[in-house]
Motif scaffolding. Structure first.
Motif, short mmCIF file in Angstrom:
data_model
loop_
_atom_site.label_atom_id
_atom_site.label_comp_id
_atom_site.label_asym_id
_atom_site.label_seq_id
_atom_site.Cartn_x
_atom_site.Cartn_y
_atom_site.Cartn_z
N GLN A 182 0.83 -1.21 0.00
CA GLN A 182 0.00 0.00 0.00
C GLN A 182 0.87 1.25 0.00
O GLN A 182 0.55 2.26 -0.64
N ALA A 183 1.99 1.20 0.71
CA ALA A 183 2.88 2.36 0.79
C ALA A 183 3.43 2.75 -0.57
O ALA A 183 3.75 3.92 -0.81
N ASP A 184 3.55 1.77 -1.49
CA ASP A 184 4.04 2.09 -2.84
C ASP A 184 3.12 3.08 -3.54
O ASP A 184 3.57 3.96 -4.28
N LEU A 185 1.81 2.93 -3.31
CA LEU A 185 0.84 3.81 -3.96
C LEU A 185 0.90 5.22 -3.39
O LEU A 185 0.47 6.18 -4.04
N LEU A 186 1.42 5.36 -2.18
CA LEU A 186 1.53 6.68 -1.55
C LEU A 186 2.90 7.31 -1.77
O LEU A 186 3.10 8.48 -1.46
N SER A 187 3.82 6.54 -2.30
CA SER A 187 5.20 7.01 -2.44
C SER A 187 5.36 7.92 -3.65
O SER A 187 4.43 8.15 -4.42
N GLU A 188 6.60 8.40 -3.83
CA GLU A 188 6.93 9.27 -4.95
C GLU A 188 7.42 8.48 -6.17
O GLU A 188 7.77 9.08 -7.19
N ARG A 189 7.44 7.16 -6.07
CA ARG A 189 7.97 6.33 -7.16
C ARG A 189 7.14 6.53 -8.43
O ARG A 189 5.91 6.51 -8.40
N ARG A 190 7.83 6.69 -9.57
CA ARG A 190 7.15 6.99 -10.83
C ARG A 190 7.28 5.87 -11.86
O ARG A 190 6.83 6.02 -13.00
N ALA A 191 7.91 4.77 -11.46
CA ALA A 191 8.02 3.64 -12.39
C ALA A 191 6.62 3.19 -12.79
O ALA A 191 5.69 3.22 -11.99
N ARG A 192 6.49 2.76 -14.04
CA ARG A 192 5.16 2.41 -14.56
C ARG A 192 4.50 1.31 -13.73
O ARG A 192 3.27 1.29 -13.56
N ALA A 193 5.30 0.40 -13.20
CA ALA A 193 4.77 -0.71 -12.40
C ALA A 193 4.06 -0.21 -11.14
O ALA A 193 3.26 -0.93 -10.53
N VAL A 194 4.39 1.02 -10.72
CA VAL A 194 3.75 1.62 -9.55
C VAL A 194 2.76 2.71 -9.98
O VAL A 194 1.66 2.82 -9.43
N ALA A 195 3.17 3.50 -10.97
CA ALA A 195 2.36 4.65 -11.38
C ALA A 195 1.00 4.22 -11.93
O ALA A 195 -0.03 4.83 -11.63
N ARG A 196 0.96 3.14 -12.75
CA ARG A 196 -0.31 2.73 -13.34
C ARG A 196 -1.28 2.20 -12.28
O ARG A 196 -2.46 2.57 -12.27
#
Length: 481
Positions: A405-419
């Motif tokens: 869940q924290a990945d969705l709140l993070s600043e990471r912009r990789a497509r695997a997270v951003a989409r």
């Protein structure tokens, strides 16, 4: 200027034209029903060439606007008003009580001395000049006090701890962290103990900040080379209150500063109290040292309110509204029971439903039948999926895509997270009543434009990407049960 609705008179003055344009956006973001209930009866008044006031129909409507829409209204006003006029918010009664030439009422003669509610607004070198009135008041909120907090099994331990902190009692654990679901009283307790602490020991310095405000002010201090003043101001506090500490997750430099502030205060015997939406050990995006020190104090959970507590909250809230409106605090038992059974996800939603009834019928709430109450609240009831929370959506989407869940709140912009993040935002817009700014705040403090882009992007992609369309269908079925 004559009173009445705003949209019909958009061409009367430039100010009303600005407001009419803002209304178009607000209707789209809040929905027609919500906009009509709270903002549809508001009126714009020009008090001077440089000051404009939005006048809510009732005090209840004013409070709802301030809590749920005022920040967004301020953004839209600033974007659309080329003259840069100040926009104020008052209820109709408040506005009519002011003399035409009056710009601000004098403080009441019996008002207590202004407490030290440091919000660090004046760190910039130009701070000697009188700051403009903020669009939204900072610091502790007067409506939150121990007297109007309703204790029950779900919150009685946290309530007792807050009262001890506010009384400066010995044996204080440091720091104290209140955690629990959105809308179940964390902010109320934090504000209440702040007021009580200042009443009990007015000579002591109490500092209250939301984590968002802490972040913004720290960044500004760095930009203005005022970090020493920022640190001195906070570390001189006898009691530091930080609301929604989870907001700093993923913000490395802000967490570093908050960690050193916490250590400095605790080592000096000063007191620190924070709130979070989860217990510290679940705040995986917090820097480990900060998370460890939060866990080392006293962690107090606040559980969802049971039915008896929800009924008590409704009765207390009705008494407050009746006192403000000058009517008898009465309602049919079946109406209150319906509210207590239907609005279980958040105390804010529960109180909001009662606010809606009182705003629509006023003193006639005592005679309101169950059918009439359900008809008024129908836009807020809709289908069961409307009760799904953003937090639940994040958990289900993260699990579906093999993320945290924290990945969705993070600043990471990789497509695997951003989409997946955009997918969760799209779902939140479809099946919750949250506004775009509100959804953005629940995704790591993002602004409404980011959410709007995500919604439009997913809307576009799902028509041409069968895999995404299939994912959306699976996720929606999971969330709708």
């Amino acid at each position: 200027m004559a009173s009445g609705g705003l949209a019909d008179r958009a061409a009367d003055t430039p100010a009303i034209a600005v407001w009419a344009k803002a209304c178009q956006t607000l209707k789209r973001e809040l929905g027609e029903a919500t906009f009509g209930s709270w903002l549809g009866h508001a009126a714009l008044r020009e008090r001077s060439e440089r000051e404009v006031c939005l006048v809510a129909a009732t005090g209840v409507a004013r409070d709802w606007i301030r809590r749920h829409a005022w920040r967004r209204i301020g953004e839209l006003w600033a974007e659309n008003d080329p003259q840069g006029r100040a926009l104020d918010l008052k209820s109709k009664m408040e506005f009519e009580a002011l003399a035409p030439a009056e710009t601000a009422p004098p403080p009441a003669a019996n008002a207590p001395p202004a407490p030290v509610l440091t919000v660090l607004e004046n760190l910039a070198p130009s701070a000697a000049a009188a700051p403009a009135r903020p669009a939204r008041p900072s610091g502790l909120q007067e409506r939150f006090a121990f007297d109007n907090f309703v204790p029950g099994p779900a919150n009685e331990f946290a309530f007792a701890v807050a009262k001890r902190v506010g009384a400066w009692a010995d044996g204080h654990f440091n720091p104290v962290v209140f955690h629990g679901p959105y809308g179940f009283g964390k902010t109320h307790l934090l504000n209440a103990l702040g007021w009580e602490a200042m009443r009990t020991a007015p000579e002591k310095k109490v500092v209250y900040l939301t984590a968002e405000k802490f972040t913004q002010t720290f960044v500004k201090a760095v930009q203005d080379r005022q970090t020493a003043a920022f640190k001195d101001e906070l570390r001189d506090a006898d009691l530091l209150l930080i609301d929604d500490v989870h907001f700093v997750a993923g913000k490395a430099s802000t967490q570093e500063e908050l960690f050193h502030t916490l250590i400095s205060l605790v080592q000096d015997g000063r007191r620190v109290v924070m709130t979070a939406d989860r217990p510290p050990h679940e705040l995986s995006d917090l820097e480990p040292r900060l998370r460890s020190h939060l866990q080392a104090g006293l962690v107090c959970g606040i559980e969802p309110a049971d039915r008896d507590l929800r009924m008590g909250i409704l009765e207390r809230k009705l008494a407050v509204l009746a006192r403000q409106g000058g009517f008898t605090p009465a309602a049919r038992p079946e109406v209150l029971q319906f509210l207590a059974d239907r609005f279980t996800d958040s105390v804010r939603e529960l109180e909001g439903a009662l606010n809606t009834l009182v705003a629509r019928v006023g003193a006639e709430v005592a005679h309101l039948t169950l059918d009439e109450a359900q008809a008024i609240l129908r836009p807020h009831l809709a289908a069961p999926e409307r009760r799904v929370t953003v937090d639940q959506i994040q958990k289900v989407v993260a699990e579906h895509y093999g993320l945290k869940q924290a990945d969705l709140l993070s600043e990471r912009r990789a497509r695997a997270v951003a989409r997946p993040r955009q997918t969760a935002m799209w779902i939140a817009k479809q099946i919750t009543t949250r506004s775009l700014p509100d959804i953005g705040r629940r995704f790591g403090g993002r602004d409404h434009t980011t959410v709007l882009h995500a919604v439009r992007r997913i809307e576009s992609l799902k028509a041409e990407d069968p895999n995404l369309a299939r994912d959306l269908d699976v996720l929606l079925r999971k969330l709708r049960g």
